[in-house]
Design an enzyme around this catalytic site. Structure first.
Site, PDB file in Angstrom:
ATOM      1  N   ASN A 147      13.373   4.044   4.670  1.00  0.00           N
ATOM      2  CA  ASN A 147      12.214   2.986   5.154  1.00  0.00           C
ATOM      3  C   ASN A 147      11.247   3.850   5.704  1.00  0.00           C
ATOM      4  O   ASN A 147      11.525   5.238   6.410  1.00  0.00           O
ATOM      5  CB  ASN A 147      12.869   2.079   6.029  1.00  0.00           C
ATOM      6  CG  ASN A 147      11.799   1.107   6.495  1.00  0.00           C
ATOM      7  OD1 ASN A 147      10.976   0.536   5.832  1.00  0.00           O
ATOM      8  ND2 ASN A 147      12.061   0.993   7.992  1.00  0.00           N
ATOM      9  N   GLU A 159       0.921   7.202   6.978  1.00  0.00           N
ATOM     10  CA  GLU A 159       2.063   6.719   6.182  1.00  0.00           C
ATOM     11  C   GLU A 159       1.898   7.065   4.804  1.00  0.00           C
ATOM     12  O   GLU A 159       2.797   7.511   4.129  1.00  0.00           O
ATOM     13  CB  GLU A 159       2.023   5.177   6.358  1.00  0.00           C
ATOM     14  CG  GLU A 159       2.493   4.628   7.773  1.00  0.00           C
ATOM     15  CD  GLU A 159       2.651   3.319   7.648  1.00  0.00           C
ATOM     16  OE1 GLU A 159       2.898   2.771   6.830  1.00  0.00           O
ATOM     17  OE2 GLU A 159       2.642   2.712   8.819  1.00  0.00           O
ATOM     18  N   HIS A 209       8.349   3.596   8.966  1.00  0.00           N
ATOM     19  CA  HIS A 209       8.212   2.869  10.407  1.00  0.00           C
ATOM     20  C   HIS A 209       7.102   3.080  10.990  1.00  0.00           C
ATOM     21  O   HIS A 209       6.982   4.283  11.197  1.00  0.00           O
ATOM     22  CB  HIS A 209       9.541   2.507  11.046  1.00  0.00           C
ATOM     23  CG  HIS A 209       9.528   1.727  12.220  1.00  0.00           C
ATOM     24  ND1 HIS A 209       9.686   0.495  12.201  1.00  0.00           N
ATOM     25  CD2 HIS A 209       9.460   2.005  13.639  1.00  0.00           C
ATOM     26  CE1 HIS A 209       9.505  -0.120  13.349  1.00  0.00           C
ATOM     27  NE2 HIS A 209       9.303   0.907  14.473  1.00  0.00           N
ATOM     28  N   MET A 267       9.555  -7.184   4.317  1.00  0.00           N
ATOM     29  CA  MET A 267       9.839  -7.822   6.140  1.00  0.00           C
ATOM     30  C   MET A 267      10.978  -8.671   5.874  1.00  0.00           C
ATOM     31  O   MET A 267      11.087  -9.853   6.157  1.00  0.00           O
ATOM     32  CB  MET A 267       8.562  -8.549   6.148  1.00  0.00           C
ATOM     33  CG  MET A 267       7.281  -8.057   6.131  1.00  0.00           C
ATOM     34  SD  MET A 267       7.375  -6.308   7.382  1.00  0.00           S
ATOM     35  CE  MET A 267       7.456  -7.273   8.853  1.00  0.00           C
ATOM     36  N   SER A 275       0.801  -1.386   0.006  1.00  0.00           N
ATOM     37  CA  SER A 275       0.081   0.057   0.099  1.00  0.00           C
ATOM     38  C   SER A 275       0.822   1.307   0.198  1.00  0.00           C
ATOM     39  O   SER A 275       0.500   2.447  -0.586  1.00  0.00           O
ATOM     40  CB  SER A 275      -0.946  -0.157   1.010  1.00  0.00           C
ATOM     41  OG  SER A 275      -0.168   0.318   2.402  1.00  0.00           O
ATOM     42  N   ASN A 276       1.845   1.245   0.498  1.00  0.00           N
ATOM     43  CA  ASN A 276       2.880   2.361   0.696  1.00  0.00           C
ATOM     44  C   ASN A 276       3.700   2.530  -0.723  1.00  0.00           C
ATOM     45  O   ASN A 276       3.867   3.549  -0.985  1.00  0.00           O
ATOM     46  CB  ASN A 276       3.854   2.422   1.703  1.00  0.00           C
ATOM     47  CG  ASN A 276       3.423   3.039   2.986  1.00  0.00           C
ATOM     48  OD1 ASN A 276       3.035   4.242   3.086  1.00  0.00           O
ATOM     49  ND2 ASN A 276       3.384   2.355   4.014  1.00  0.00           N
ATOM     50  N   ASP A 317      15.945   0.243  12.127  1.00  0.00           N
ATOM     51  CA  ASP A 317      15.137   1.381  12.446  1.00  0.00           C
ATOM     52  C   ASP A 317      15.781   2.340  13.101  1.00  0.00           C
ATOM     53  O   ASP A 317      15.368   3.054  13.808  1.00  0.00           O
ATOM     54  CB  ASP A 317      13.983   0.801  13.260  1.00  0.00           C
ATOM     55  CG  ASP A 317      13.156  -0.132  12.807  1.00  0.00           C
ATOM     56  OD1 ASP A 317      12.976   0.145  11.322  1.00  0.00           O
ATOM     57  OD2 ASP A 317      12.664  -0.624  13.312  1.00  0.00           O
ATOM     58  N   GLU A 324      21.870  -0.377  11.578  1.00  0.00           N
ATOM     59  CA  GLU A 324      21.370  -0.853  12.682  1.00  0.00           C
ATOM     60  C   GLU A 324      19.659  -0.976  12.418  1.00  0.00           C
ATOM     61  O   GLU A 324      19.177   0.189  11.752  1.00  0.00           O
ATOM     62  CB  GLU A 324      21.665  -0.203  14.006  1.00  0.00           C
ATOM     63  CG  GLU A 324      22.999  -0.347  14.267  1.00  0.00           C
ATOM     64  CD  GLU A 324      23.111  -0.177  15.910  1.00  0.00           C
ATOM     65  OE1 GLU A 324      21.931  -0.429  16.445  1.00  0.00           O
ATOM     66  OE2 GLU A 324      23.964  -0.035  16.402  1.00  0.00           O
ATOM     67  N   SER A 370       7.524   7.210  11.057  1.00  0.00           N
ATOM     68  CA  SER A 370       8.633   7.900  10.576  1.00  0.00           C
ATOM     69  C   SER A 370       9.240   7.385   9.482  1.00  0.00           C
ATOM     70  O   SER A 370       9.212   6.204   9.203  1.00  0.00           O
ATOM     71  CB  SER A 370       9.768   7.477  11.819  1.00  0.00           C
ATOM     72  OG  SER A 370       9.223   7.945  13.223  1.00  0.00           O
TER      73      SER A 370
END
Length: 315
Positions: A108, A175, A110, A91, A15-16, A146, A144, A137
């Site tokens: 990304n 989002e 989140h 994912m 969807s994003n 997120d 690392e 965000s």
């Protein structure tokens, strides 16, 4: 001005990805979707992207090592001419090599107000903590999870009696509003990283290719050897630098003696005559960098290429 070519990585409905895709249709959008790729060939988002005329790639990651699968995705992104990457519900934990290869060019989204609630179950954790707001965000992707610099956020109120599902549904709306705007602003900023500047010059050389090697971004000639490495705090040296071939240890010593703030003897490659050029001492002399890359390339390239260059230099 040519639009940036965005590769979008998904794992499910995307969807994003769809929000980014439809935002890209606006005439003043600074990016276009060049590829939608998924680690599930049956991901519904691939069908949507294909129906909208976007190139797609899907392959299962099952049974493959992380770096091995990431190398396949990396190859597809580069073959599509992608200049930037957006993760949209992807994912998969990414290998260090993949992250390094797209440093400062991958974002990304989140579903939390970072640095709060990295990882999974973000809405549940926000509700259990008694927070007044959840949200989302957009951040640069680093090694690392997120943890990269946040580029933009949207706050979403947590209502009395809020369920995880109801909060997740409203955060998703946020989002879809946030991601295209932040990606567009990020690309419009046009600020190139030091690696981007080195990459542009290195890959402009004939048959130059990029490959992660020994934890650094390396540049080599097709059919030849490595001619440059870009390093950041390599082996804890605290420096951002370009490593290139000098004529030998004598020239290396002369350069270091002449300008010890600019040149240094790199670990491991130093005994072979390589020289380190610091890129973290203020304004970089990119003409000097380009000259060194050209020279180092000539020492690494096969004769079939250098002969043509030598002939061209005579005219």
């Amino acid at each position: 001005m040519a639009k940036a070519r965005l590769g979008v990585l998904i794992s499910g409905r995307g969807s994003n990805m769809a929000a980014l895709l439809y935002a890209a249709r606006v005439s003043d959008c600074p990016y276009e979707i060049a590829l939608v790729a998924a680690n599930d060939p049956d991901a519904p988002g691939l069908m949507l992207a294909a129906a909208e005329g976007i190139a797609t790639f899907g392959q299962s990651h099952k049974g493959m090592k992380r770096a091995e699968f990431d190398a396949i995705i990396d190859r597809e992104l580069r073959a599509a001419g992608c200049t930037h990457v957006a993760l949209a519900g992807y994912m998969r934990l990414l290998s260090p090599e993949f992250v390094e290869g797209w440093a400062n060019r991958m974002v990304n989204i989140h579903p939390s107000l970072l640095p709060l609630y990295k990882g999974l179950h973000t809405h549940e954790r926000a509700i259990e903590a008694g927070d007044s707001h959840g949200g989302c965000s957009v951040h640069l992707v680093t090694a690392e999870l997120d943890d990269g610099p946040v580029l933009g956020q949207a706050r979403v109120a947590i209502l009395p009696g809020e369920s995880t599902d109801s909060l997740a549904a409203r955060v998703l709306i946020a989002e879809h509003q946030l991601y295209p705007r932040v990606v567009a602003d990020w690309i419009r900023s046009g600020t190139k990283s030091t690696l981007d500047e080195v990459r542009d010059r290195a890959l402009a050389l004939p048959e130059a290719r990029e490959k992660t090697s020994h934890g650094s971004q390396g540049f080599h000639v097709e059919g030849g050897k490595f001619f440059a490495y870009f390093t950041v705090n390599h082996h804890g040296d605290g420096m951002t630098a370009l490593l290139v071939k000098a004529s030998g240890v004598e020239e290396q010593a002369m350069l270091i003696e002449r300008d010890p703030d600019l040149y240094f003897r790199p670990a491991y490659l130093g005994p072979s005559g390589w020289i380190g050029i610091r890129l973290d001492q203020g304004e970089v002399d990119w003409t000097l960098v380009e000259d060194w890359l050209n020279r180092s390339w000539r020492m690494a390239a096969p004769k079939r290429l250098t002969k043509l260059m030598d002939l061209a230099d005579q005219f």
